[in-house]
Design an enzyme around this catalytic site. Structure first.
Site, PDB file in Angstrom:
ATOM      1  N   SER A   1     114.574 -62.582  40.094  1.00  0.00           N
ATOM      2  CA  SER A   1     115.214 -62.298  41.487  1.00  0.00           C
ATOM      3  C   SER A   1     115.616 -63.521  42.284  1.00  0.00           C
ATOM      4  CB  SER A   1     114.405 -61.393  42.348  1.00  0.00           C
ATOM      5  OG  SER A   1     115.182 -60.780  43.263  1.00  0.00           O
TER       6      SER A   1
ATOM      7  N   LYS B   1     111.944 -63.059  47.977  1.00  0.00           N
ATOM      8  CA  LYS B   1     112.387 -61.925  46.752  1.00  0.00           C
ATOM      9  C   LYS B   1     111.369 -60.891  46.580  1.00  0.00           C
ATOM     10  CE  LYS B   1     116.262 -61.971  46.091  1.00  0.00           C
ATOM     11  NZ  LYS B   1     116.881 -61.468  47.233  1.00  0.00           N
TER      12      LYS B   1
ATOM     13  N   HIS C   1     108.740 -66.736  55.373  1.00  0.00           N
ATOM     14  CA  HIS C   1     108.289 -67.182  53.948  1.00  0.00           C
ATOM     15  C   HIS C   1     107.359 -68.048  53.912  1.00  0.00           C
ATOM     16  CE1 HIS C   1     111.309 -64.203  52.309  1.00  0.00           C
ATOM     17  NE2 HIS C   1     112.437 -64.939  52.454  1.00  0.00           N
TER      18      HIS C   1
END
Length: 295
Positions: free
Chosen positions: A139, A47, A109
């Protein structure tokens, strides 16, 4: 045919980082992934503007060469997710090995210590995007509510507590942004960008990207890219807004929600904010890494 939705996973400790099986089940293939010198890796904590930067890079490299891809191939197929491994979909590694376009633009990620070593050996270009902790937490909370392959988020206050403890998929935000920041000090192949800078002056950051990647984009191409990557334009573009992704329930919350700096103020109570700030100071006291939480 509707794919059967996998169940929401549970978090477990994986070499000191909270993870779920959807990102560790294919671990050997991920670690043995053969990077190439012309690969571009986009690394972020979840995010932090991953989709945004993926789209910018895809447009810079391919919008003129193969414009038809923009209308027909979802962004997640153009920029495969390295570590994903889920029943019923092609794993990120297999997806990447099938790509016939160059450079390969790859999303991850993973915290820096989990990056396959071939990326360092081949000196592939890596773009890390970091976003302030408060907006990241908000988020991530909304993302977990609507993403059926993330752990159950619970309510906001328990989620925030877990965020502070690092009990999130891909681990602690603090360790993630710091780990990459430290690595950047000794690695010339990493460009470290801030989400807030991208929001404040997209054109300036676009120029930094081009210069880092050795791209000479025409004024016209840059203008087109800037237009296409405006939040509202991306939000309505079904090839990039996540609407074709079956694991997302957009009725709960849209994948592309606000794209703003400072939305945390609508979620944090005064007390949560004070606790968070105190905890943040403790965790970030030994780094010169600085974030802006408002613009």
């Amino acid at each position: 045919m509707q794919m059967e939705l996998p169940s929401r996973p549970t978090l477990f400790d994986f070499h000191g980082v909270s993870m779920t099986k959807y990102f560790t089940d294919n671990w050997d293939s991920v670690q043995n992934f053969k990077a190439r010198p012309d690969d571009i890796l986009i690394a972020t904590y979840p995010k932090a503007g991953t989709t945004w930067v993926s789209y910018i890079l895809d447009l810079l490299h391919f919008s003129q060469m193969s414009p038809e891809r923009q209308e027909s191939v979802p962004l997640h197929d153009r920029v495969p997710f390295l570590e994903i491994h889920m029943p019923g979909i092609t794993s990120g590694v297999d997806e990447l090995n099938k790509l016939t376009t160059f450079p390969r633009i790859i999303k991850t990620h993973l915290p820096v210590q989990f990056i396959p070593k071939s990326f360092w050996e081949e000196n592939s270009k890596i773009i890390y995007v970091a976003r302030n902790a408060k907006d990241s937490a908000v988020s991530y909370f909304h993302f977990d509510r609507m993403n059926m392959v993330q752990p159950e988020p619970g309510d906001w206050s328990s989620f925030l507590q877990r965020f502070m403890e690092g009990k999130m998929v891909f681990g602690s935000w603090y360790e993630h942004v710091r780990g990459w920041w430290e690595k950047k000090q000794s690695s010339s192949n990493i460009l470290y960008l801030f989400y807030e800078d991208l929001i404040e002056d997209t054109e300036r950051e676009l120029d930094r990207l081009c210069s880092f990647l050795g791209l000479s984009a025409t004024i016209e191409l840059k203008r087109q890219v800037m237009e296409k990557v405006l939040f509202d334009n991306m939000k309505h573009n079904k090839m990039v807004n996540g609407s074709v992704d079956e694991v997302f329930d957009s009725k709960i919350s849209p994948f592309m929600r606000k794209g703003k700096v400072g939305d945390w103020k609508n979620h944090f109570t005064v007390q949560q904010n004070e606790q968070f700030d105190e905890d943040y100071k403790r965790k970030m006291k030994n780094t010169d890494l600085q974030f802006r939480t408002v613009l």
